[in-house]
Design an enzyme around this catalytic site. Structure first.
Site, PDB file in Angstrom:
ATOM      1  N   CYS A 289     -20.128  20.033   4.596  1.00  0.00           N
ATOM      2  CA  CYS A 289     -19.158  20.054   5.693  1.00  0.00           C
ATOM      3  C   CYS A 289     -19.308  21.324   6.521  1.00  0.00           C
ATOM      4  O   CYS A 289     -19.231  21.288   7.759  1.00  0.00           O
ATOM      5  CB  CYS A 289     -17.742  19.959   5.148  1.00  0.00           C
TER       6      CYS A 289
ATOM      7  N   ASP B   2       3.782  15.903   2.450  1.00  0.00           N
ATOM      8  CA  ASP B   2       4.238  14.550   2.171  1.00  0.00           C
ATOM      9  C   ASP B   2       3.282  13.793   1.258  1.00  0.00           C
ATOM     10  O   ASP B   2       3.688  12.928   0.486  1.00  0.00           O
ATOM     11  CB  ASP B   2       4.398  13.799   3.505  1.00  0.00           C
TER      12      ASP B   2
ATOM     13  N   CYS C 262      -7.956  14.983   5.916  1.00  0.00           N
ATOM     14  CA  CYS C 262      -6.908  15.289   4.946  1.00  0.00           C
ATOM     15  C   CYS C 262      -7.470  15.572   3.550  1.00  0.00           C
ATOM     16  O   CYS C 262      -8.302  14.800   3.042  1.00  0.00           O
ATOM     17  CB  CYS C 262      -5.921  14.126   4.868  1.00  0.00           C
TER      18      CYS C 262
ATOM     19  N   SER D 117       6.927   1.672  12.179  1.00  0.00           N
ATOM     20  CA  SER D 117       5.754   1.280  11.404  1.00  0.00           C
ATOM     21  C   SER D 117       5.474  -0.199  11.609  1.00  0.00           C
ATOM     22  O   SER D 117       6.295  -1.055  11.264  1.00  0.00           O
ATOM     23  CB  SER D 117       5.987   1.561   9.911  1.00  0.00           C
TER      24      SER D 117
ATOM     25  N   TYR E 138       0.804  -1.218   0.000  1.00  0.00           N
ATOM     26  CA  TYR E 138       0.000   0.000   0.000  1.00  0.00           C
ATOM     27  C   TYR E 138       0.842   1.276   0.000  1.00  0.00           C
ATOM     28  O   TYR E 138       0.305   2.371   0.097  1.00  0.00           O
ATOM     29  CB  TYR E 138      -0.953   0.020   1.192  1.00  0.00           C
ATOM     30  N   CYS E 139       2.165   1.153  -0.069  1.00  0.00           N
ATOM     31  CA  CYS E 139       3.026   2.329   0.051  1.00  0.00           C
ATOM     32  C   CYS E 139       2.770   3.315  -1.095  1.00  0.00           C
ATOM     33  O   CYS E 139       2.807   2.949  -2.273  1.00  0.00           O
ATOM     34  CB  CYS E 139       4.496   1.930   0.066  1.00  0.00           C
TER      35      CYS E 139
ATOM     36  N   ARG F 247       3.114  -6.012   4.355  1.00  0.00           N
ATOM     37  CA  ARG F 247       4.440  -5.428   4.567  1.00  0.00           C
ATOM     38  C   ARG F 247       5.521  -6.506   4.412  1.00  0.00           C
ATOM     39  O   ARG F 247       5.927  -7.157   5.381  1.00  0.00           O
ATOM     40  CB  ARG F 247       4.528  -4.767   5.947  1.00  0.00           C
TER      41      ARG F 247
ATOM     42  N   CYS G  29      -3.803  23.745   7.018  1.00  0.00           N
ATOM     43  CA  CYS G  29      -2.535  23.023   6.996  1.00  0.00           C
ATOM     44  C   CYS G  29      -1.496  23.912   6.318  1.00  0.00           C
ATOM     45  O   CYS G  29      -1.625  25.119   6.321  1.00  0.00           O
ATOM     46  CB  CYS G  29      -2.683  21.658   6.307  1.00  0.00           C
TER      47      CYS G  29
ATOM     48  N   CYS H 126      -1.890  17.533  11.573  1.00  0.00           N
ATOM     49  CA  CYS H 126      -2.379  18.391  10.496  1.00  0.00           C
ATOM     50  C   CYS H 126      -3.724  17.952   9.943  1.00  0.00           C
ATOM     51  O   CYS H 126      -4.544  18.781   9.549  1.00  0.00           O
ATOM     52  CB  CYS H 126      -1.342  18.465   9.381  1.00  0.00           C
TER      53      CYS H 126
END
Length: 404
Positions: free
Chosen positions: A337, A296, A350, A144, A43-44, A156, A280, A274
């Site tokens: 929202c 990121d 996010c 992690s 999933y990276c 993983r 943000c 954040c």
């Protein structure tokens, strides 16, 4: 996967609110090894970032660039506390000597400021030498790990497809043996998302007192959500169930980032993460070659702010595009929202997850909205009680006696 290490949401440092961007600490996460990693987690989202740079380029930060970053990063701060965050890929692919050099540079340019360091690693490369370094220099290490072995190893694995759980656990045991400050950083996906009890009990069993877990939401090239992503309803059930165990047993002894951030928002304090903040844009990322991006999760050409060799960190992070990026977290929210009673607690989460359309046809609804709404409705009475206790200078842990 996460960028900020968990801590209690009601510490003294978070009792100050500010209105101006220059009053916030400036964070730029550093990636000294680029997107390189010794694992190949299914999933990276970051391994593909290596494609932004030529194949023949050495994806490691030069000593000269390291010194330029350390000097500018310290000089750009408007507070006396400076936090360096080392990330990846896998940052332990750089030798220990690199970080020893970084600390020497921090001392050189500190100018009376207090310097702290945190690093996020997959844990498989930890050794006694690394752990002695972290302990002696008071580094905080985020590891992690996605829960019990069955859950962790499902996604993983290393480059050869071999599982990584045992090596991660060996790394955690080394950290504990050397008395290194550490926390766990887990990804909640379609698999472990159905097992909140086993998930939480695992972290308690291994002696974890600071836990951050992040819902994985990724999309394929065609825009469809991946099979490994957590589902909205699944996410809501997961965090509600885990909260019930925490609020009955562990308030004040185990610190879970989402719950601490929620309580902070309930009290009108900065949440310390954040994703749950109103705006943000205060946490950028710098790649191995000096390229600086807005966030990121937004390392894409359109979010590139520049390169540290050509523009200063302060100039990039306080630039108009970055300020607009940060403010858009609030201003771009759909009316659904804006009228939500829990907007103060969620703040739309996010922006990378805001790809649904509301019933009225507006874009920008968060994919996880259903789950978060269920969570806030569930925890509201508990949050009200803990808020009242804290406002009267009593411990939030009193909630555990009140609900027996």
């Amino acid at each position: 996967m996460g960028k900020e290490n968990p801590k209690p949401a009601y510490t003294k440092e978070q009792m100050v609110t500010t209105a101006t961007p220059f009053a916030h600490p400036l964070y730029v996460m550093l990636k000294p090894a680029g997107a390189r990693c010794n694992l190949r987690c299914k999933y990276c989202y970051y391994l593909e970032k290596a494609g932004l740079y030529p194949d023949g380029e050495a994806h490691t930060m030069s000593d000269g660039l390291l010194e330029k970053f350390v000097r500018e990063y310290i000089e750009s701060q408007t507070t006396g506390e400076v936090l360096f965050t080392w990330h990846g890929g896998e940052p332990l692919l750089r030798p220990l000597s690199f970080y020893q050099k970084a600390m020497a540079l921090q001392r050189k340019y500190a100018g009376g400021r207090h310097i702290a360091n945190s690093i996020q690693t997959n844990g498989t490369l930890l050794t006694d030498e690394w752990c002695r370094f972290f302990r002696e220099n008071h580094w905080l290490v985020g590891v992690s790990i996605d829960g019990p072995q069955t859950f962790h190893d499902h996604y993983r694995s290393d480059r050869k497809g071999n599982p990584s759980f045992r090596r991660v656990m060996q790394g955690i045991e080394l950290l504990k043996r050397h008395d290194v400050d550490w926390n766990a950083m887990a990804v909640v996906n379609n698999l472990n998302g159905d097992h909140p009890h086993e998930f939480y009990q695992f972290f308690k069993d291994i002696g974890c007192h600071y836990l951050q877990f992040t819902p994985i939401v990724e999309r394929n090239e065609d825009g469809r959500v991946t099979d490994f992503s957590v589902r909205p309803g699944q996410w809501g059930a997961f965090i509600c169930t885990l909260f019930d165990e925490w609020v009955h047993q562990d308030v004040g002894t185990r610190f879970i980032q989402l719950f601490d951030a929620t309580l902070a928002n309930w009290m009108g304090l900065p949440p310390g993460v954040c994703t749950m903040a109103r705006t943000c844009g205060h946490a950028g990322v710098m790649e191995h070659n000096g390229d600086v991006y807005a966030c990121d999760h937004f390392v894409f050409p359109e979010y590139k702010l520049g390169n540290i060799r050509e523009r200063s960190l302060a100039e990039m992070m306080y630039s108009e595009p970055q300020q607009q990026f940060g403010m858009a977290k609030h201003t771009a929210l759909p009316s659904q929202c804006m009228s939500c009673p829990y907007l103060f607690a969620c703040n739309g989460e996010c922006p990378k997850n805001r790809f649904l359309t509301t019933a009225s046809g507006e874009t920008g609804l968060n994919y996880l909205c259903e789950g978060y709404r269920a969570f806030f409705e569930h925890v509201a009475p508990y949050m009200d009680y803990m808020k009242n206790e804290l406002l009267h200078q009593r411990p939030a842990a009193n909630i555990m006696k009140a609900i027996i």
